[in-house]
Design an enzyme around this catalytic site. Structure first.
Site, PDB file in Angstrom:
ATOM      1  N   CYS A 211     -10.922   9.821 -23.476  1.00  0.00           N
ATOM      2  CA  CYS A 211     -11.246  11.249 -23.524  1.00  0.00           C
ATOM      3  C   CYS A 211     -12.604  11.491 -22.859  1.00  0.00           C
ATOM      4  O   CYS A 211     -13.614  10.900 -23.262  1.00  0.00           O
ATOM      5  CB  CYS A 211     -11.279  11.723 -24.981  1.00  0.00           C
ATOM      6  SG  CYS A 211     -11.765  13.470 -25.094  1.00  0.00           S
TER       7      CYS A 211
ATOM      8  N   ASP B  80      -2.087  -4.104 -16.371  1.00  0.00           N
ATOM      9  CA  ASP B  80      -0.630  -3.970 -16.550  1.00  0.00           C
ATOM     10  C   ASP B  80      -0.045  -4.450 -17.883  1.00  0.00           C
ATOM     11  O   ASP B  80       1.159  -4.360 -18.087  1.00  0.00           O
ATOM     12  CB  ASP B  80       0.095  -4.684 -15.402  1.00  0.00           C
ATOM     13  CG  ASP B  80      -0.234  -6.188 -15.329  1.00  0.00           C
ATOM     14  OD1 ASP B  80      -0.607  -6.798 -16.350  1.00  0.00           O
ATOM     15  OD2 ASP B  80      -0.103  -6.753 -14.220  1.00  0.00           O
TER      16      ASP B  80
ATOM     17  N   ASN C 250      -4.331 -19.821  -5.869  1.00  0.00           N
ATOM     18  CA  ASN C 250      -4.060 -18.641  -5.042  1.00  0.00           C
ATOM     19  C   ASN C 250      -3.048 -19.025  -3.966  1.00  0.00           C
ATOM     20  O   ASN C 250      -2.936 -20.190  -3.605  1.00  0.00           O
ATOM     21  CB  ASN C 250      -5.363 -18.138  -4.398  1.00  0.00           C
ATOM     22  CG  ASN C 250      -5.263 -16.681  -3.971  1.00  0.00           C
ATOM     23  OD1 ASN C 250      -4.452 -16.311  -3.123  1.00  0.00           O
ATOM     24  ND2 ASN C 250      -6.090 -15.840  -4.567  1.00  0.00           N
TER      25      ASN C 250
ATOM     26  N   GLY D 144      -5.041 -15.829  -8.662  1.00  0.00           N
ATOM     27  CA  GLY D 144      -4.502 -14.638  -7.994  1.00  0.00           C
ATOM     28  C   GLY D 144      -5.485 -13.500  -7.847  1.00  0.00           C
ATOM     29  O   GLY D 144      -5.119 -12.347  -8.044  1.00  0.00           O
ATOM     30  N   THR D 145      -6.706 -13.834  -7.475  1.00  0.00           N
ATOM     31  CA  THR D 145      -7.689 -12.765  -7.231  1.00  0.00           C
ATOM     32  C   THR D 145      -8.372 -13.018  -5.893  1.00  0.00           C
ATOM     33  O   THR D 145      -8.719 -14.152  -5.569  1.00  0.00           O
ATOM     34  CB  THR D 145      -8.693 -12.620  -8.392  1.00  0.00           C
ATOM     35  OG1 THR D 145      -9.631 -11.599  -8.062  1.00  0.00           O
ATOM     36  CG2 THR D 145      -9.424 -13.909  -8.717  1.00  0.00           C
ATOM     37  N   SER D 146      -8.575 -11.937  -5.129  1.00  0.00           N
ATOM     38  CA  SER D 146      -9.046 -12.081  -3.754  1.00  0.00           C
ATOM     39  C   SER D 146     -10.554 -12.309  -3.661  1.00  0.00           C
ATOM     40  O   SER D 146     -11.056 -12.655  -2.603  1.00  0.00           O
ATOM     41  CB  SER D 146      -8.677 -10.835  -2.942  1.00  0.00           C
ATOM     42  OG  SER D 146      -9.237  -9.691  -3.554  1.00  0.00           O
TER      43      SER D 146
ATOM     44  N   CYS E 181      -6.345  15.450 -26.835  1.00  0.00           N
ATOM     45  CA  CYS E 181      -7.034  14.220 -27.242  1.00  0.00           C
ATOM     46  C   CYS E 181      -6.693  13.970 -28.713  1.00  0.00           C
ATOM     47  O   CYS E 181      -6.754  14.891 -29.538  1.00  0.00           O
ATOM     48  CB  CYS E 181      -8.537  14.375 -27.072  1.00  0.00           C
ATOM     49  SG  CYS E 181      -9.468  13.035 -27.849  1.00  0.00           S
TER      50      CYS E 181
ATOM     51  N   HIS F 201     -11.037  -4.320 -16.615  1.00  0.00           N
ATOM     52  CA  HIS F 201     -10.895  -3.095 -15.820  1.00  0.00           C
ATOM     53  C   HIS F 201     -10.085  -2.016 -16.543  1.00  0.00           C
ATOM     54  O   HIS F 201      -9.597  -1.081 -15.916  1.00  0.00           O
ATOM     55  CB  HIS F 201     -10.255  -3.417 -14.458  1.00  0.00           C
ATOM     56  CG  HIS F 201     -11.188  -4.159 -13.533  1.00  0.00           C
ATOM     57  ND1 HIS F 201     -10.802  -4.703 -12.334  1.00  0.00           N
ATOM     58  CD2 HIS F 201     -12.522  -4.429 -13.656  1.00  0.00           C
ATOM     59  CE1 HIS F 201     -11.847  -5.291 -11.745  1.00  0.00           C
ATOM     60  NE2 HIS F 201     -12.883  -5.145 -12.536  1.00  0.00           N
TER      61      HIS F 201
HETATM   62  N1  APR Z   1       0.291 -16.398  -6.785  1.00  0.00           N
HETATM   63  C1  APR Z   1      -1.049 -16.583  -6.613  1.00  0.00           C
HETATM   64  N2  APR Z   1      -1.829 -15.744  -5.915  1.00  0.00           N
HETATM   65  C2  APR Z   1      -1.244 -14.679  -5.356  1.00  0.00           C
HETATM   66  C3  APR Z   1       0.154 -14.409  -5.469  1.00  0.00           C
HETATM   67  C4  APR Z   1       0.925 -15.334  -6.219  1.00  0.00           C
HETATM   68  N3  APR Z   1       2.241 -15.190  -6.407  1.00  0.00           N
HETATM   69  N4  APR Z   1       0.420 -13.260  -4.794  1.00  0.00           N
HETATM   70  C5  APR Z   1      -0.727 -12.833  -4.284  1.00  0.00           C
HETATM   71  N5  APR Z   1      -1.743 -13.670  -4.606  1.00  0.00           N
HETATM   72  C6  APR Z   1      -3.175 -13.525  -4.307  1.00  0.00           C
HETATM   73  C7  APR Z   1      -3.508 -12.999  -2.921  1.00  0.00           C
HETATM   74  O1  APR Z   1      -3.600 -14.066  -1.987  1.00  0.00           O
HETATM   75  C8  APR Z   1      -4.868 -12.335  -3.171  1.00  0.00           C
HETATM   76  O2  APR Z   1      -5.932 -13.263  -2.984  1.00  0.00           O
HETATM   77  O3  APR Z   1      -3.679 -12.578  -5.206  1.00  0.00           O
HETATM   78  C9  APR Z   1      -4.826 -11.935  -4.659  1.00  0.00           C
HETATM   79  C10 APR Z   1      -4.705 -10.447  -4.918  1.00  0.00           C
HETATM   80  O4  APR Z   1      -5.871  -9.818  -4.465  1.00  0.00           O
HETATM   81  P1  APR Z   1      -6.159  -8.255  -4.714  1.00  0.00           P
HETATM   82  O5  APR Z   1      -4.987  -7.461  -4.321  1.00  0.00           O
HETATM   83  O6  APR Z   1      -7.461  -7.956  -4.052  1.00  0.00           O
HETATM   84  O7  APR Z   1      -6.288  -8.133  -6.298  1.00  0.00           O
HETATM   85  P2  APR Z   1      -7.523  -8.436  -7.257  1.00  0.00           P
HETATM   86  O8  APR Z   1      -8.344  -9.581  -6.756  1.00  0.00           O
HETATM   87  O9  APR Z   1      -6.996  -8.526  -8.629  1.00  0.00           O
HETATM   88  O10 APR Z   1      -8.366  -7.096  -7.102  1.00  0.00           O
HETATM   89  C11 APR Z   1      -9.532  -6.955  -7.883  1.00  0.00           C
HETATM   90  O11 APR Z   1      -9.880  -4.733  -7.148  1.00  0.00           O
HETATM   91  O12 APR Z   1      -8.787  -2.817  -6.523  1.00  0.00           O
HETATM   92  C12 APR Z   1      -9.551  -3.383  -7.524  1.00  0.00           C
HETATM   93  O13 APR Z   1      -9.700  -2.911  -9.810  1.00  0.00           O
HETATM   94  C13 APR Z   1      -8.824  -3.427  -8.845  1.00  0.00           C
HETATM   95  O14 APR Z   1      -8.685  -5.217 -10.448  1.00  0.00           O
HETATM   96  C14 APR Z   1      -8.602  -4.910  -9.077  1.00  0.00           C
HETATM   97  C15 APR Z   1      -9.742  -5.547  -8.297  1.00  0.00           C
END
Ligand code: APR
Length: 249
Positions: free
Chosen positions: A127, A104, A212, A186-188, A146, A119
């Site tokens: 292209c 983003d 998180n 903030g990643t799952s 392109c 990513h």
């Molecule tokens: N602050 C902290 N954490 C947060 C917040 C917040 N305000 N809001 C949401 N979260 C957490 C959620 O609890 C979750 O664990 O952010 C995480 C988002 O998880 P996903 O939606 O799975 O995103 P991400 O981990 O970035 O996904 C990884 O998967 O779909 C693909 O390529 C895509 O880059 C992406 C990758």
């Protein structure tokens, strides 16, 4: 909530930091996360829009999906979590690397330069014919040429789809092996290789922190978990890191 005494002491020796960010860091800017009830994939199978097969089957459907996202991404702004990481870079300079899974541009807009978008990026185009990558801010249509080979109808989003190799992996692994602090924000922890970065940093001896809203698949691996919104937690954590580094120096 973190306090000075929680962090003071253990940050004393942090000289090289890698921060991995995911969709959660942009949630407070209004960008939907990928998973969960309001997630981006909700109602669509990810294979419909983010796989190589999808591009082959329905290139314009995929392009239109990402055209919409690209337009939307231009309306959102960095939040206090992105701004905190820019402040951290000002202090740590080349000793901080931000690796983002996000497409983003909010880290870039906040001002981070030591930044790897593993990513890909919405505001970039790839292209299929000549392999060229270019900054791109408009909608892609069948007529769009392109910028390098001048062919029409050959552009696709510069996004790493499932089963494709993420960008910058050599640089990222080298940084993980030499950092002494790894923070995931903030990643799952569902998507590899990013979900495995904590293992690499940990094995290389780094202290590991997860920020998180909730427990994740990978929480048990981290030495420290800070639960809460990134926009509140990161400004506090960054101030602690900077203060302690200044005190030690
Ligand atoms: N602050 C902290 N954490 C947060 C917040 C917040 N305000 N809001 C949401 N979260 C957490 C959620 O609890 C979750 O664990 O952010 C995480 C988002 O998880 P996903 O939606 O799975 O995103 P991400 O981990 O970035 O996904 C990884 O998967 O779909 C693909 O390529 C895509 O880059 C992406 C990758």
């Amino acid at each position: 909530m973190i306090s000075h005494s929680d962090i003071n002491g253990r940050v004393a020796s942090f000289n090289k930091i890698v921060v991995l960010t995911g969709a959660g860091i942009s949630a407070e800017s209004g960008v939907p996360v990928f998973r969960g009830p309001d997630g981006l994939w909700n109602g669509r199978r990810v294979e419909e829009v983010a796989t190589h097969e999808a591009v082959c089957r329905d290139p314009w459907g995929v392009n239109n999906f990402f055209n919409e996202m690209r337009r939307f991404a231009q309306t959102v702004k960095p939040n206090p979590a992105h701004i905190a990481l820019e402040k951290l870079e000002k202090h740590y300079q080349n000793d901080l690397l931000v690796v983002t899974q996000n497409i983003d541009h909010l880290h870039k807009h906040a001002g981070n330069q030591n930044l790897l978008a593993m990513h890909g990026e919405l505001q970039s185009i790839l292209c299929n014919h000549c392999g060229g990558r270019f900054p791109f801010f408009e909608d892609v249509t069948k007529e769009t040429l392109c910028l390098s080979c001048q062919k029409p109808g050959v552009l696709r989003p510069d996004i790493v789809f499932f089963n494709e190799m993420p960008y910058h992996m050599d640089e990222i692994y080298a940084a993980l092996m030499s950092c002494d602090l790894f923070i995931a924000v903030g990643t799952s922890g569902f998507v590899y290789p990013a979900a495995g970065f904590v293992d690499i940093a940990s094995r290389a001896g780094a202290y590991t922190i997860e920020v998180n809203l909730a427990e994740t698949e990978r929480s048990p691996i981290f030495q420290e978990k800070i639960t809460g919104p990134a926009g509140k937690i990161l400004p506090l954590l960054v101030n602690e890191l900077i203060e302690t580094r200044a005190t030690v120096a």
